[in-house]
Design a protein around this motif. Structure first.
Motif, PDB file in Angstrom:
ATOM      1  N   ARG A   1      39.367  30.392  48.527  1.00 33.39           N
ATOM      2  CA  ARG A   1      39.106  30.551  47.098  1.00 33.39           C
ATOM      3  C   ARG A   1      40.354  31.112  46.425  1.00 33.39           C
ATOM      4  O   ARG A   1      41.304  31.542  47.084  1.00 33.39           O
ATOM      5  N   GLU A   2      40.325  31.120  45.095  1.00 29.77           N
ATOM      6  CA  GLU A   2      41.427  31.696  44.332  1.00 29.77           C
ATOM      7  C   GLU A   2      40.856  32.418  43.125  1.00 29.77           C
ATOM      8  O   GLU A   2      39.964  31.903  42.442  1.00 29.77           O
ATOM      9  N   THR A   3      41.338  33.629  42.874  1.00 32.10           N
ATOM     10  CA  THR A   3      40.869  34.385  41.720  1.00 32.10           C
ATOM     11  C   THR A   3      41.479  33.812  40.452  1.00 32.10           C
ATOM     12  O   THR A   3      42.414  33.001  40.488  1.00 32.10           O
TER      13      THR A   3
ATOM     14  N   ARG B   1      36.831  33.486  51.620  1.00 31.90           N
ATOM     15  CA  ARG B   1      35.567  34.086  51.184  1.00 31.90           C
ATOM     16  C   ARG B   1      34.563  34.113  52.335  1.00 31.90           C
ATOM     17  O   ARG B   1      34.360  33.121  53.022  1.00 31.90           O
ATOM     18  N   ARG B   2      33.943  35.271  52.529  1.00 36.27           N
ATOM     19  CA  ARG B   2      32.878  35.452  53.517  1.00 36.27           C
ATOM     20  C   ARG B   2      31.692  36.104  52.823  1.00 36.27           C
ATOM     21  O   ARG B   2      31.847  36.792  51.818  1.00 36.27           O
ATOM     22  N   GLU B   3      30.490  35.935  53.361  1.00 38.66           N
ATOM     23  CA  GLU B   3      29.324  36.596  52.781  1.00 38.66           C
ATOM     24  C   GLU B   3      28.233  36.768  53.822  1.00 38.66           C
ATOM     25  O   GLU B   3      28.190  36.069  54.833  1.00 38.66           O
TER      26      GLU B   3
ATOM     27  N   ALA C   1      32.824  39.103  50.825  1.00 35.70           N
ATOM     28  CA  ALA C   1      34.117  39.661  51.212  1.00 35.70           C
ATOM     29  C   ALA C   1      35.222  38.670  50.890  1.00 35.70           C
ATOM     30  O   ALA C   1      35.073  37.463  51.074  1.00 35.70           O
ATOM     31  N   ALA C   2      36.334  39.208  50.400  1.00 37.90           N
ATOM     32  CA  ALA C   2      37.529  38.417  50.132  1.00 37.90           C
ATOM     33  C   ALA C   2      38.637  38.917  51.043  1.00 37.90           C
ATOM     34  O   ALA C   2      38.974  40.100  51.036  1.00 37.90           O
ATOM     35  N   VAL C   3      39.222  37.995  51.833  1.00 37.47           N
ATOM     36  CA  VAL C   3      40.233  38.358  52.820  1.00 37.47           C
ATOM     37  C   VAL C   3      41.554  37.717  52.418  1.00 37.47           C
ATOM     38  O   VAL C   3      41.650  36.496  52.308  1.00 37.47           O
ATOM     39  N   THR C   4      42.555  38.544  52.158  1.00 34.55           N
ATOM     40  CA  THR C   4      43.890  38.040  51.871  1.00 34.55           C
ATOM     41  C   THR C   4      44.796  38.376  53.046  1.00 34.55           C
ATOM     42  O   THR C   4      44.343  38.863  54.079  1.00 34.55           O
TER      43      THR C   4
ATOM     44  N   ILE D   1      41.240  43.391  52.544  1.00 34.84           N
ATOM     45  CA  ILE D   1      39.879  42.874  52.457  1.00 34.84           C
ATOM     46  C   ILE D   1      39.152  43.678  51.394  1.00 34.84           C
ATOM     47  O   ILE D   1      39.170  44.906  51.415  1.00 34.84           O
ATOM     48  N   VAL D   2      38.522  42.986  50.465  1.00 34.70           N
ATOM     49  CA  VAL D   2      37.700  43.628  49.448  1.00 34.70           C
ATOM     50  C   VAL D   2      36.292  43.074  49.587  1.00 34.70           C
ATOM     51  O   VAL D   2      36.109  41.857  49.623  1.00 34.70           O
ATOM     52  N   ALA D   3      35.307  43.949  49.695  1.00 38.72           N
ATOM     53  CA  ALA D   3      33.914  43.522  49.760  1.00 38.72           C
ATOM     54  C   ALA D   3      33.183  44.046  48.541  1.00 38.72           C
ATOM     55  O   ALA D   3      33.420  45.170  48.101  1.00 38.72           O
TER      56      ALA D   3
END
Length: 656
Positions: A126-128, A136-138, A144-147, A151-153
């Protein structure tokens, strides 16, 4: 707050990362590489908290797991990452924010830093809106966003975008919107193992401060050495005049459950109170390793002619009696009496109370004051007495007769009738009895009785001592509707039969009984064919799924007669030669819907039968178990009925 380069935010991170906190797990496998920069400061993590994550009452929490691992804390550390079987030792730091204004535990944003987590599968790319690419994970509760570096959840994708926008300086950050948070986070200097800041409502110690309004609370822990933690607590009140000596003493008392190296240091600066103390972890470990005296066992055959009642200590290491307190009916008892000449007490010793002090429903509690706080153990004496009951459901009368040898003071015995069971320690509003009575006077002896009127099926009748609550009860009776019900379920045909079993030969109105399936009236009822029913009356219902809530109720008030959750039945046996558990009879069930739980002496193991068997689990099939038969205590087969887990088979190995 200055923007931190992304490459310095995480430092050295392995090629796979995850977010998993407080039971929520969001995983990611990332083939990207990361830089070898040093460990990040926590303030750079706060950049990812957008202002939208805030609320009137909230807390910000940071944990430095590397620092926590340096301390030999007897209570261990809060585990992170266990939801996916991730090794908590691989996590370095994390920070999160959650609301505190309700009973739910909410974590709108979570940042987990550093790790080398071995997880499978790739996420969706994904891209913001700001151009940040992430995987993207869920799971059921979080995204959760993994760069390459972080990681930001969060609770949803919108909040993820807001987090990255805040980090890029394109959206307002939480600490900028809530300057109190930033002030509180800067209250204590140093390298902290954990740091928590709270504003708004929901403080754990609110009962200690009466109506004093609080601006914020900050609390930090610093590891001084493996056996010593420095605790810092800061509380900023809105009004300095609220900060009294009594309030400070009450706040300091919160440290009583810890072993301290000395007295806490308290500083008052206007409306700000700070408390500093050092926890003695060695003393706490020693206290935890010491088993306090407890498991009180009063003698069973009480002779009122004896001078004393003996009470055996059922557990405990030798403990000086000076560190122990005995309470009888919540009043401290004379140590010279109850210690029975002992200077220390341990398992097997006997304490006493005067027989003149023994009465029904007498509570006794022994408390041990030690370095880590207090430990208490209690029981009740003479809390159950024999009464005989004769309930006439048609007349609505209940005859109660005392049938015990212990003489009771009738003026202290009362009867309370409740429309429903008054549960112990109910958090809801206390239930009041529908009616009460005090039918006895003088000394009650075996054979004394009374008769109550207007007793309805479903009523709970309590015989009580000095009160009318469940805690006061010394006997109870549940008025039930006439009859019981037996169910028989055919798993293959999905049919259920319900058979009424009545105690006498008397017929009952058929429309008084109703069969419910998942709280809805079943298509077939006893009253469909007959006006009255007798014992053995049976009806059959089709299309009943396993796991359905099946209940038979009686009368206009739908008083429960009986109920069940229909399920398949499987007979299990141990094949000791193959080290396996075998299907030896019963229903054939899709293996994908079955889980086998095997308990050994030291562990338990869960086996998904769908991974072991294709198709149905049927008679003759076996499942290999990674344990010797003599190590297995028992095994339970569980069936997943659309999320409702039912036990459908048990096996216990032969010990011959």
């Amino acid at each position: 707050m200055p923007q931190c380069p992304r490459r310095t935010l995480l430092g050295s991170i392995g090629t796979t990362m995850t977010v998993a906190l407080a039971g929520n797990a969001v995983s990611a496998t990332d083939g990207r590489s990361t830089s070898d920069a040093g460990e990040p400061a926590f303030d750079s993590l706060f950049d990812y908290f957008p202002a939208s994550a805030g609320s009137d009452s909230m807390a910000v929490v940071t944990r430095d797991h590397e620092q926590q691992r340096k301390a030999n804390d007897p209570y261990g550390r809060m585990s992170t990452g266990g939801g996916l079987g991730i090794d908590p030792e691989s996590i370095s730091k994390h920070a999160f924010v959650y609301t505190t204004d309700d009973d739910e535990f909410s974590m709108p944003i979570v940042v987990v830093v550093a790790g080398d987590f071995e997880l499978e599968d790739d996420g969706d790319i994904r891209e913001t809106d700001g151009g940040v690419e992430y995987e993207r994970r869920e799971d059921d509760e979080m995204v959760a966003a993994v760069t390459e570096t972080v990681i930001v959840a969060a609770e949803d994708d919108e909040r993820i975008d807001e987090a990255f926008a805040a980090n890029a300086g394109e959206a307002q950050r939480l600490l900028d919107a809530e300057p109190l948070l930033e002030e509180a986070l800067g209250l204590f200097d140093g390298e902290h193992a954990d740091y928590t800041v709270q504003i708004g409502e929901g403080y754990q110690f609110s009962e200690l401060i009466d109506d004093a309004a609080i601006e914020y609370k900050a609390q930090s822990t610093t590891v001084l050495d493996p056996d010593t933690l420095e605790m810092n607590i800061g509380i900023a009140f809105e009004d300095a005049t609220e900060v009294t000596d009594e309030l400070v003493d009450a706040l300091t008392s919160e440290l009583n459950y810890m072993a301290l190296t000395g007295e806490p240091t308290v500083e008052r600066d206007g409306s700000l109170v700070t408390i500093t103390a050092e926890r003695d972890l060695a003393a706490e470990r020693e206290a935890n390793d010491h088993e306090s005296p407890g498991r009180l066992r009063p003698e069973e055959d009480i002779d009122l002619e004896d001078d004393e009642l003996e009470i055996e200590i059922g557990r405990g290491d030798p403990t000086p009696v000076e560190d122990l307190t005995l309470e009888v009916d919540d009043e401290e008892y004379d140590r010279d009496i109850w210690t029975n000449g002992h200077s220390t007490l341990e398992k097997g010793d006997t304490i006493v109370i005067d027989m003149d002090d023994v009465e029904p429903n007498l509570s006794i509690t022994i408390t041990h004051d030690h370095a880590a706080g207090t430990s208490a153990s209690g029981t009740s004496i003479l809390d159950r007495f024999e009464f005989e009951y004769d309930y006439d459901v048609d007349a609505g009368t209940l005859a109660i007769e005392y049938a015990d040898e212990f003489p009771l003071d009738g003026e202290r015995v009362s009867i309370a009738v409740y429309d429903e069971r008054p549960w112990y320690h109910s958090r809801e509003e206390e239930i009041e009895p529908r009616t009460t009575a005090q039918p006895w006077s003088g000394t009650m002896r075996s054979g004394d009785g009374t008769t109550l009127q207007d007793i309805r099926p479903g009523d709970f009748v309590l015989v009580c001592w000095d009160g009318t609550t469940l805690q006061d009860s010394i006997a109870h009776f549940h008025a039930r509707p006439p009859g019981t019900v037996a169910f028989d379920y055919d798993f293959e045909r999905k049919t259920l039969s319900a058979t009424l079993e009545l105690e006498d030969e008397r017929e009952r109105p058929a429309d008084a009984y109703e069969l419910l399936i998942d709280d809805e009236s079943a298509e077939t009822q006893w009253s469909d064919e007959v006006d009255t029913v007798s014992s053995g009356a049976t009806i059959e219902v089709g299309d009943v799924e396993a796991g359905a809530a099946v209940t038979v109720v009686w009368g206009d008030d739908d008083v429960r007669v009986g109920g069940a959750h229909p399920r398949p039945r499987i007979e299990l046996g141990f094949d000791e030669g193959q080290g396996a558990i075998e299907h030896v009879g019963g229903d054939s069930v899709s293996a994908s819907e079955l889980t086998l739980q095997v308990w050994t002496e030291d562990d338990s193991n869960e086996i998904d039968l769908g991974e072991e068997i294709d198709g149905e689990f049927e008679k003759g099939d076996t499942v290999s178990v990674d344990a010797d038969a003599d190590e297995i205590r028992h095994a339970t087969l569980q069936y997943d009925a659309d999320g409702h887990v039912l036990s459908v088979g048990q096996a216990v190995p032969s010990r011959e």
